[in-house]
Design an enzyme around this catalytic site. Structure first.
Site, PDB file in Angstrom:
ATOM      1  N   ASP A 256     -32.400  22.545  27.489  1.00 25.99           N
ATOM      2  CA  ASP A 256     -31.838  22.346  26.139  1.00 25.99           C
ATOM      3  C   ASP A 256     -31.682  23.648  25.365  1.00 25.99           C
ATOM      4  O   ASP A 256     -31.786  23.662  24.138  1.00 25.99           O
ATOM      5  CB  ASP A 256     -32.726  21.382  25.311  1.00 25.99           C
ATOM      6  CG  ASP A 256     -32.973  20.087  26.034  1.00 25.99           C
ATOM      7  OD1 ASP A 256     -32.034  19.565  26.634  1.00 25.99           O
ATOM      8  OD2 ASP A 256     -34.125  19.600  26.012  1.00 25.99           O
TER       9      ASP A 256
ATOM     10  N   GLY B 218     -27.631  17.041  30.217  1.00 30.07           N
ATOM     11  CA  GLY B 218     -26.695  16.410  29.278  1.00 30.07           C
ATOM     12  C   GLY B 218     -26.029  17.437  28.399  1.00 30.07           C
ATOM     13  O   GLY B 218     -26.680  18.355  27.910  1.00 30.07           O
ATOM     14  N   HIS B 219     -24.722  17.305  28.259  1.00 21.21           N
ATOM     15  CA  HIS B 219     -23.972  18.197  27.373  1.00 21.21           C
ATOM     16  C   HIS B 219     -23.218  17.339  26.379  1.00 21.21           C
ATOM     17  O   HIS B 219     -22.630  16.340  26.774  1.00 21.21           O
ATOM     18  CB  HIS B 219     -22.865  18.924  28.131  1.00 21.21           C
ATOM     19  CG  HIS B 219     -23.340  19.973  29.065  1.00 21.21           C
ATOM     20  ND1 HIS B 219     -24.342  20.840  28.746  1.00 21.21           N
ATOM     21  CD2 HIS B 219     -22.912  20.327  30.288  1.00 21.21           C
ATOM     22  CE1 HIS B 219     -24.511  21.672  29.761  1.00 21.21           C
ATOM     23  NE2 HIS B 219     -23.667  21.373  30.706  1.00 21.21           N
TER      24      HIS B 219
ATOM     25  N   LYS C  15     -27.027  25.732  26.675  1.00 20.27           N
ATOM     26  CA  LYS C  15     -26.160  26.252  27.744  1.00 20.27           C
ATOM     27  C   LYS C  15     -24.754  25.655  27.651  1.00 20.27           C
ATOM     28  O   LYS C  15     -23.774  26.322  27.945  1.00 20.27           O
ATOM     29  CB  LYS C  15     -26.741  25.892  29.127  1.00 20.27           C
ATOM     30  CG  LYS C  15     -28.068  26.529  29.417  1.00 20.27           C
ATOM     31  CD  LYS C  15     -28.580  26.117  30.787  1.00 20.27           C
ATOM     32  CE  LYS C  15     -29.033  24.681  30.899  1.00 20.27           C
ATOM     33  NZ  LYS C  15     -30.226  24.316  30.119  1.00 20.27           N
TER      34      LYS C  15
ATOM     35  N   GLN D  89     -31.263  22.252  33.172  1.00 23.36           N
ATOM     36  CA  GLN D  89     -32.689  22.430  32.821  1.00 23.36           C
ATOM     37  C   GLN D  89     -32.992  23.927  32.604  1.00 23.36           C
ATOM     38  O   GLN D  89     -32.083  24.672  32.285  1.00 23.36           O
ATOM     39  CB  GLN D  89     -33.610  21.807  33.883  1.00 23.36           C
ATOM     40  CG  GLN D  89     -33.546  20.275  33.929  1.00 23.36           C
ATOM     41  CD  GLN D  89     -32.472  19.738  34.859  1.00 23.36           C
ATOM     42  OE1 GLN D  89     -32.324  20.207  35.963  1.00 23.36           O
ATOM     43  NE2 GLN D  89     -31.736  18.747  34.414  1.00 23.36           N
TER      44      GLN D  89
HETATM   45  P1  IMP Z   1     -36.831  14.475  35.358  1.00 25.30           P
HETATM   46  O1  IMP Z   1     -35.937  15.666  35.617  1.00 25.30           O
HETATM   47  O2  IMP Z   1     -36.074  13.313  34.769  1.00 25.30           O
HETATM   48  O3  IMP Z   1     -37.650  14.103  36.547  1.00 25.30           O
HETATM   49  O4  IMP Z   1     -37.879  14.918  34.217  1.00 25.30           O
HETATM   50  C1  IMP Z   1     -38.897  15.860  34.450  1.00 25.30           C
HETATM   51  C2  IMP Z   1     -39.150  16.721  33.234  1.00 25.30           C
HETATM   52  O5  IMP Z   1     -38.021  17.564  33.006  1.00 25.30           O
HETATM   53  C3  IMP Z   1     -39.340  15.938  31.924  1.00 25.30           C
HETATM   54  O6  IMP Z   1     -40.263  16.635  31.119  1.00 25.30           O
HETATM   55  C4  IMP Z   1     -37.968  15.970  31.292  1.00 25.30           C
HETATM   56  O7  IMP Z   1     -38.017  15.803  29.892  1.00 25.30           O
HETATM   57  C5  IMP Z   1     -37.501  17.356  31.692  1.00 25.30           C
HETATM   58  N1  IMP Z   1     -36.044  17.465  31.780  1.00 25.30           N
HETATM   59  C6  IMP Z   1     -35.244  17.046  32.770  1.00 25.30           C
HETATM   60  N2  IMP Z   1     -33.971  17.347  32.515  1.00 25.30           N
HETATM   61  C7  IMP Z   1     -33.956  18.002  31.350  1.00 25.30           C
HETATM   62  C8  IMP Z   1     -32.918  18.621  30.575  1.00 25.30           C
HETATM   63  O8  IMP Z   1     -31.736  18.639  30.933  1.00 25.30           O
HETATM   64  N3  IMP Z   1     -33.317  19.210  29.420  1.00 25.30           N
HETATM   65  C9  IMP Z   1     -34.620  19.259  29.029  1.00 25.30           C
HETATM   66  N4  IMP Z   1     -35.612  18.708  29.712  1.00 25.30           N
HETATM   67  C10 IMP Z   1     -35.293  18.086  30.879  1.00 25.30           C
END
Ligand code: IMP
Length: 443
Positions: A20, A47-48, A23, A230
Site C-alpha cells: 500500500d 489492489g489498485h 505503487k 505488496q
Molecule cells: P495474504 O497475502 O492474503 O495471504 O495476506 C498476508 C498478509 O499480507 C496480510 O497481513 C495482508 O494484510 C497482507 N497483504 C497482502 N496483500 C497486501 C497488499 O496488497 N497490500 C497490503 N498488505 C497486503
C-alpha cells in the site's frame, strides 16, 4: 534467439514497506509510456484504484497498463490467479469499452479455486493466537498447493478434460481438510466444474508463453515496466515471517516469476515508500503510532484497504525498514508518496535505528520474538503547516519538507527520484538531478 539483452530500457516499481505504498499511482504515471507491463508475483490480494477522468477503476489482478490501449500486459508464472475475479475484472472493463486484447497470461501461473479461499478464511478464523490477517483471497493455500506439487496451472485449467481429471484427484483431499479440520461443508465437483468451465473458455485465448514474449520485447529494447505487488516486509523469506504474504515480493522475484535472466533485463529499480508507514493485518511494527496522532495520519492519508476496506495501522517513517528494503531490492532511487499527509504535525519523528535489549541496531532482527521487542530510536524533525498538495516543483516545498526528504536520503543512502504530493497524476514531482528521475523523464 540471442540469450543476452544488449540495451535495457526497463524499470521495476516495488513496494519498500508493508504494501500500500502508492505503487498504483506511480505505475500509472509510468505506464502511459511503457510498451509492456508485467506482474510477476501475488494475486488478487493486491489492489489498485485508478481514477481516469470521471471513472474509477478498481483492479486486483490486472496491471493498470490494461487501461492504456496497445500496452502489452503480462501475468507471469509467479502469480496465482483467481479466474472468477479475473473474468469479472475483464468483463467490467469490456463493459466500459476498454480493449483487453493485449493481456497475456502464463500457462504456468497457478490457479486459486473456491476451496483455497475457504481454507484461507477457515484457517484464519480457527486461530486462537496469532492471526496473520490475510486478505482471505486464498493466496496462501494456492501457493502452498504449488509448493506441495499438487496445484493446478492455468494451462491445465483451460483444458476442460485436464481440469476434470485434476479435480477428480484433488477435491477429495481438499474436502477432507475442509470438513475434518475446519467443519466446512466442502465443495461438489459438478458445482466447481459448472462455474469454471465458461471461465476457462473465456481465459483460454489469453494464454501465451509470457517468458518468451517478454524476452522478445526486451531484445527490441522496448520500455518494460515490472509491477510489484505488496512490499518487501511482506516477502515470504525476507519479511516479518510469518506475518507476510506467500510469495517473494522483492526484485529477485522478477526473474523467477517471469522466467527471464537477471543479466541485463532490469535497468532501474524504483523503491516506493510512503513518507510515513502503514500496515494492514497483524505483525510487528515498531514505529506504529497508537495515539490520536496515528488516527490523524489515517484520516489525512485515507488509510483504508483497497482490497478489504480495513483501517490500516499508521506510524512514522522507519528508516531501518527502508534501508533494509533498499539493500535486498537494490533500489536505484526512491519514489516517496503522500508527503502532503505529513503536513500539520509540529514535529515528525523518524526512526533511524531500533533499540533491542539496550543496544541500538540498524537492521531488522530476524527473530520475530526480537522484532516485537524493538523500540524505535527517533530523531525529531520539524514539521510544516503549509498545504503542499499544489507543489509541482521542489522549490515550492517548504524548507522543513526539504530537510525531511534529506533525512530520508541520508538514513537510507538512496536518492529520491520522485515525490508525490497527492493522488492525481499531476501531483508528482520529479527531482532534478536524480539519475533515476532523468531515466523516468526519458522513459
Ligand atoms: P495474504 O497475502 O492474503 O495471504 O495476506 C498476508 C498478509 O499480507 C496480510 O497481513 C495482508 O494484510 C497482507 N497483504 C497482502 N496483500 C497486501 C497488499 O496488497 N497490500 C497490503 N498488505 C497486503
Amino acid at each position: 534467439m540471442p540469450m543476452k539483452v544488449k540495451s535495457v530500457n526497463s524499470i521495476a516499481v516495488l513496494g519498500a514497506q508493508w504494501g500500500d505504498e502508492g505503487k498504483g499511482k506511480i505505475v500509472d504515471y509510468l505506464t502511459r509510456r511503457a510498451d509492456v507491463v508485467a506482474r510477476f508475483q501475488g494475486g488478487n490480494n493486491a489492489g489498485h484504484t485508478v481514477v481516469v477522468g470521471a471513472e474509477t477503476f478498481k483492479m486486483h489482478h490486472l496491471p493498470v497498463g490494461i487501461l492504456h490501449s496497445g500496452v502489452l500486459c503480462l501475468l507471469g508464472n509467479g502469480m496465482v490467479i483467481d479466474p472468477e475475479v479475473l473474468v469479472n475484472e475483464l468483463a467490467g472493463l469490456e463493459e466500459r469499452g476498454v480493449d483487453t486484447s493485449c493481456l497475456r497470461i502464463s500457462p504456468r501461473a497457478h490457479v486459486i479455486l473456491p476451496f483455497h479461499r475457504a481454507v484461507d478464511i477457515s484457517e484464519e478464523a480457527s486461530k486462537t493466537g496469532m492471526k496473520i490477517g490475510t486478505t482471505g483471497r486464498g493466496i496462501g493455500p494456492a501457493y502452498a498447493d504449488k509448493a506441495y506439487r499438487r496445484g493446478l496451472r492455468m494451462g491445465d485449467y483451460v483444458n476442460h478434460e485436464r481440469f476434470c481429471s485434476w479435480l477428480e484427484e484433488a477435491l477429495p483431499l481438499q474436502n477432507r481438510i475442509l470438513r475434518e479440520v475446519f467443519g466446512h461443508p466442502g465443495f461438489e465437483k459438478e458445482e466447481i466444474l459448472q462455474l469454471h468451465r465458461p471461465l476457462g473458455e473465456k481465459l483460454a485465448p489469453y494464454l501465451a508463453d509470457t517468458s518468451l514474449l517478454l524476452m522478445e520485447h526486451l531484445q527490441k529494447g522496448e520500455r518494460i515496466l515490472f509491477e510489484g505487488a505488496q512490499g518487501a516486509l511482506l516477502d515470504i523469506d525476507h519479511g516479518t515471517y510469518p506475518f507476510v504474504t506467500s510469495s517473494n515480493t522483492i526484485s529477485g522475484s522478477i526473474f523467477t516469476g517471469l522466467g527471464i535472466s537477471p543479466l541485463n533485463t532490469v535497468g532501474e529499480i524504483l523503491g516506493v515508500t510512503k513518507a510515513y508507514t502503514t500496515r494492514v493485518g497483524e505483525g510487528p511494527y515498531p514505529t506504529e503510532e497508537k495515539s490520536t496522532l496515528g488516527d490523524r495520519i489515517r484520516e489525512r492519508g485515507r488509510e483504508y484497504g483497497t482490497t478489504t476496506g480495513r483501517p490500516r495501522r499508521c506510524g512514522w517513517f522507519d528508516a531501518v525498514v527502508a534501508r533494509y528494503s533498499a539493500r535486498i531490492n537494490g533500489f536505484t532511487g526512491w519514489g516517496v508518496t503522500k508527503l502532503d499527509v505529513m503536513g500539520g504535525f509540529k514535529t515528525l519523528p523518524v526512526a533511524g535505528a531500533y533499540r533491542l535489549d539496550g543496544r541500538e541496531i540498524s537492521d531488522p532482527p530476524v527473530a520475530l520474538e526480537d522484532y516485537w521487542r524493538c523500540e524505535p530510536v527517533y530523531q525529531e524533525l520539524p514539521g510544516w503547516d503549509e498545504d503542499i498538495s499544489a507543489a509541482r516543483r521542489m522549490e515550492q516545498l517548504p524548507p522543513e519538507a526539504h530537510s525531511y526528504l534529506q533525512a530520508m536520503e541520508d538514513l537510507t543512502g538512496v536518492k529520491i527520484a520522485l515525490v508525490s504530493v497527492g493522488p492525481e497524476r499531476e501531483q508528482t514531482i520529479l527531482v532534478p538531478g536524480a539519475s533515476l528521475a532523468t531515466f523516468i523523464n526519458n522513459f
